[in-house]
Write a protein that holds these residues in place. Structure first.
Motif, PDB file in Angstrom:
ATOM      1  N   UNK A   1       0.816  -1.112   0.091  1.00 30.93           N
ATOM      2  CA  UNK A   1      -0.006  -0.135  -0.051  1.00 30.93           C
ATOM      3  C   UNK A   1       0.946   1.139  -0.125  1.00 30.93           C
ATOM      4  N   UNK A   2       0.821   1.896  -0.948  1.00 27.94           N
ATOM      5  CA  UNK A   2       1.511   3.306  -0.975  1.00 27.94           C
ATOM      6  C   UNK A   2       0.970   4.513  -1.962  1.00 27.94           C
ATOM      7  N   UNK A   3       1.252   5.794  -1.647  1.00 29.20           N
ATOM      8  CA  UNK A   3       1.000   6.723  -2.425  1.00 29.20           C
ATOM      9  C   UNK A   3       2.296   7.362  -2.536  1.00 29.20           C
ATOM     10  N   UNK A   4       2.456   8.283  -3.536  1.00 27.21           N
ATOM     11  CA  UNK A   4       3.850   8.683  -3.689  1.00 27.21           C
ATOM     12  C   UNK A   4       3.860   9.776  -4.889  1.00 27.21           C
ATOM     13  N   UNK A   5       4.889  10.201  -5.388  1.00 27.77           N
ATOM     14  CA  UNK A   5       5.181  11.116  -6.359  1.00 27.77           C
ATOM     15  C   UNK A   5       5.959  10.489  -7.613  1.00 27.77           C
TER      16      UNK A   5
ATOM     17  N   UNK B   1      -6.064   9.331   1.443  1.00 20.73           N
ATOM     18  CA  UNK B   1      -5.547   8.918   0.025  1.00 20.73           C
ATOM     19  C   UNK B   1      -5.120   7.530  -0.051  1.00 20.73           C
ATOM     20  N   UNK B   2      -4.207   7.207   1.119  1.00 22.40           N
ATOM     21  CA  UNK B   2      -3.529   6.010   1.364  1.00 22.40           C
ATOM     22  C   UNK B   2      -4.460   4.843   1.238  1.00 22.40           C
ATOM     23  N   UNK B   3      -5.715   5.105   2.131  1.00 17.86           N
ATOM     24  CA  UNK B   3      -6.598   4.049   2.274  1.00 17.86           C
ATOM     25  C   UNK B   3      -7.155   3.529   0.983  1.00 17.86           C
TER      26      UNK B   3
ATOM     27  N   UNK C   1     -15.939  14.605   2.737  1.00 21.42           N
ATOM     28  CA  UNK C   1     -16.989  13.863   2.845  1.00 21.42           C
ATOM     29  C   UNK C   1     -16.995  12.499   3.597  1.00 21.42           C
ATOM     30  N   UNK C   2     -16.021  11.745   3.113  1.00 19.26           N
ATOM     31  CA  UNK C   2     -15.458  10.710   3.966  1.00 19.26           C
ATOM     32  C   UNK C   2     -14.107  10.674   4.411  1.00 19.26           C
ATOM     33  N   UNK C   3     -13.942  10.266   5.706  1.00 19.72           N
ATOM     34  CA  UNK C   3     -12.339  10.268   6.356  1.00 19.72           C
ATOM     35  C   UNK C   3     -11.914   9.105   6.616  1.00 19.72           C
ATOM     36  N   UNK C   4     -11.775   8.175   5.736  1.00 18.13           N
ATOM     37  CA  UNK C   4     -11.296   6.877   5.983  1.00 18.13           C
ATOM     38  C   UNK C   4      -9.784   6.876   6.650  1.00 18.13           C
ATOM     39  N   UNK C   5      -9.054   7.979   6.337  1.00 17.44           N
ATOM     40  CA  UNK C   5      -7.683   8.172   7.084  1.00 17.44           C
ATOM     41  C   UNK C   5      -7.736   8.015   8.555  1.00 17.44           C
ATOM     42  N   UNK C   6      -8.865   8.235   9.183  1.00 15.51           N
ATOM     43  CA  UNK C   6      -8.965   7.912  10.667  1.00 15.51           C
ATOM     44  C   UNK C   6      -8.557   6.765  11.017  1.00 15.51           C
ATOM     45  N   UNK C   7      -8.472   5.541  10.056  1.00 18.80           N
ATOM     46  CA  UNK C   7      -8.086   4.395  10.779  1.00 18.80           C
ATOM     47  C   UNK C   7      -6.667   4.200  11.071  1.00 18.80           C
ATOM     48  N   UNK C   8      -5.843   5.143  10.672  1.00 19.68           N
ATOM     49  CA  UNK C   8      -4.534   5.315  11.188  1.00 19.68           C
ATOM     50  C   UNK C   8      -4.399   5.983  12.411  1.00 19.68           C
ATOM     51  N   UNK C   9      -4.014   5.034  13.297  1.00 14.19           N
ATOM     52  CA  UNK C   9      -3.881   5.748  14.716  1.00 14.19           C
ATOM     53  C   UNK C   9      -2.370   5.493  15.220  1.00 14.19           C
ATOM     54  N   UNK C  10      -1.510   5.377  14.300  1.00 13.65           N
ATOM     55  CA  UNK C  10      -0.135   5.647  14.681  1.00 13.65           C
ATOM     56  C   UNK C  10       0.743   5.750  13.568  1.00 13.65           C
ATOM     57  N   UNK C  11       1.705   6.915  13.576  1.00 17.11           N
ATOM     58  CA  UNK C  11       2.387   7.294  12.417  1.00 17.11           C
ATOM     59  C   UNK C  11       3.972   6.894  12.875  1.00 17.11           C
ATOM     60  N   UNK C  12       4.804   6.646  12.276  1.00 18.68           N
ATOM     61  CA  UNK C  12       6.069   6.225  12.304  1.00 18.68           C
ATOM     62  C   UNK C  12       6.981   6.729  11.184  1.00 18.68           C
ATOM     63  N   UNK C  13       8.181   6.830  11.384  1.00 16.72           N
ATOM     64  CA  UNK C  13       9.175   6.861  10.261  1.00 16.72           C
ATOM     65  C   UNK C  13       9.340   5.441   9.732  1.00 16.72           C
TER      66      UNK C  13
END
Lengths: 348, 348
Positions: free
Chosen positions: A60-64, A151-153, A313-325
């Motif tokens: 799973x990824x998003x990027x440039x 976007x990542x979801x 309108x939808x906020x599925x990013x809410x499933x991420x509850x931890x962010x790490x390098x």
């Protein structure tokens, strides 16, 4: 570049690996802006699926976009892109039928694609994307940092929850039960709500996940499992069960619970990777409960869901509850394995 | 009166039994004009389902109403009626949901109904019908003798074939494979044709059944079974399989053949009583093939199909290729068991 390699049970390492290079003309190199750990990554992590040889992991990824092959026409260098958890040409008959996970020419991250080149796993700094035109969807402009998780979801969990709801055939005004309170289960709640379900039961026994379930549209929470959980569902729905059940786990127990929770004539939409062996036919046949779903064709859902993620309108990013390098990828796996986190976002 | 009793493997007898009597106020006594032997009757006949005690058998009949209970309002003495292969009130929530085989108050022929009385098996001279208003559908006038076979198929096989097609979701212009060339499989062909399928493959190796399959709308015949049959189907349909597969047998082999014959994203509509144990999930999950169906709610289809049977627009009665007096019921079973007949019509 650095990328994640799994060596065996609970052995995740970030290593130096060769930079990806263009090889087919139709591919692209994407610099990963955000990646994450999937519930299905935990199967090899826990040793349920044995790791015979060390290999790249992540899907799973998003990027440039940094480079494109000579034949790429719709994706440009500099585009911010969402990649589904697989690559596909989006033109073959299966893709046209809406089943891009069965693309005749597609493949999976962290493996050789069918054209002979390697497609990197996503938990790393860069990924070579075969079929860039087919696989990648560019956002209309560069997203804000706050939009990245949502976007990542679309790379997997939101599309997969949506696939459960679409496969079941959720209709406006219907009743829905969701089995599984992982990121996919929670996204399935959001998808059911979005499709107009009037009552949505989250089967969950984790307080923090119940909070997200409610935010996503769950009207009821059932903490009981197995026969007790089924009895509670029947009690809530005319003694017969719910119209649709979305199965987002994949064990034998969760599938049986899902089937028994559906009313006669109901439908189970399932997306949990089946790990529990075959399923008994009689409980399906006797009550006319159907099962439909599978490995989710999320590529085809991105265009539909993207505007709603961008607008909030939808906020599925809410499933991420931890962010790490990315450097802490091993800890990301441990946090999900130990249920300290619903889903971990990684930033290279 | 005389009625059929099964004593054990290949032991079918016509016996003198007590005349049925009204008992609930909502029931009716129907004089059987025509009955028949079902493929599912062959399971106990062949000993696959053991017969512990002798019991009445048969579940398909049409006839004339001789008596009604005090509470019956829509059915009148003298009506020519079609009975589904079960009784149902047609008012409970499951009936309203279109799943009258899961009627909260219904039952099965040849057994005690849930109100305490006995409901006769159908291979006899008379049947007490619980929930006469819910179960029975009267024809607008007395049918001709030539119409009787077609009307009798609405008791089970035509409705069941239709259920396979409806459960699969057959759409106009779609491609359909039918597994099973018994009466139900043949009716499934007719149902798929009626719903607008553009190409219908009958998997059949019996010349006489192939003839009926063609008459009913099959455009192609495949004689191969198992992996060979599946390979042939894939070859016919873009290398991927058909949109819809209608499974009308119920064995493990036939179900596996059906699943493998569907294209990615396709749907199997199944009505064969499952006799083959559990089904593997991976072939469903990996290719997004759904399965939907079960014990067919034929009661709900009678009103829709009846006008077309009466007008001759469809001729499902063609599945009866042998007609015998009720006195020869044992020979009727033998003829079907030995595949000398597709389906046998019995006249008391």
């Amino acid at each position: 570049m650095r990328a994640t390699v799994i060596y065996g049970e609970r052995d995740i390492r970030l290593e130096e690996v060769p930079d990806p290079i263009l090889s087919t003309g139709g591919d692209a190199i994407v610099r990963v802006v955000a990646a994450c750990v999937c519930g299905s990554d935990l199967w090899p992590y826990r040793g349920v699926q044995p790791t015979k040889e060390p290999h790249r992991i992540g899907h799973e990824f998003v990027g440039v976009v940094e480079e494109i092959g000579a034949d790429v026409t719709t994706i440009k260098v500099g585009d911010f892109v969402i990649a589904p958890f697989y690559d596909c040409d989006n033109t073959c008959i299966n893709c046209r039928n809406g089943v891009s996970t069965s693309c005749l020419h597609g493949g999976w991250w962290g493996a050789d694609d069918r054209l002979g080149g390697f497609a990197d796993g996503a938990q790393g700094e860069r990924v070579r994307v075969p079929h860039a035109d087919g696989s990648l969807v560019a956002t209309p402009s560069q997203p804000t940092d706050a939009q990245i998780p949502g976007l990542l979801t679309l790379a997997d969990v939101m599309g997969t929850g949506h696939h459960a709801a679409v496969s079941a055939g959720v209709t406006p005004g219907s009743t829905v039960v969701v089995v599984g309170d992982g990121a996919v289960g929670l996204c399935a709640i959001l998808a059911a709500k979005r499709l107009g379900a009037s009552r949505i039961v989250a089967m969950s026994r984790h307080a923090s996940r119940q909070v997200v379930a409610r935010e996503f549209g769950a009207t009821d929470i059932v903490e009981e499992r197995g026969a007790e959980g089924v009895a509670k569902i029947h009690e809530m729905f005319d003694g017969i069960g719910a119209d649709f059940v979305l199965e987002c786990v994949g064990t034998k127990e969760s599938m049986e619970q899902a089937v028994a929770s559906a009313r006669p004539g109901g439908m189970v939409g399932y997306v949990g990777v089946p790990t529990g062996g075959p399923i008994a036919m009689q409980p399906l046949f006797g009550r006319n409960v159907g099962i439909n779903g599978g490995v989710a064709s999320v590529r085809g859902y991105i265009e539909e869901l993207l505007p709603e993620v961008l607008s909030g309108a939808i906020n599925p990013g809410r499933v991420f509850d931890l962010e790490l390098p990315l450097a802490d990828v091993a800890e990301a796996y441990a946090a999900m394995d130990e249920r300290r986190a619903i889903k971990v976002l990684l930033r290279p």
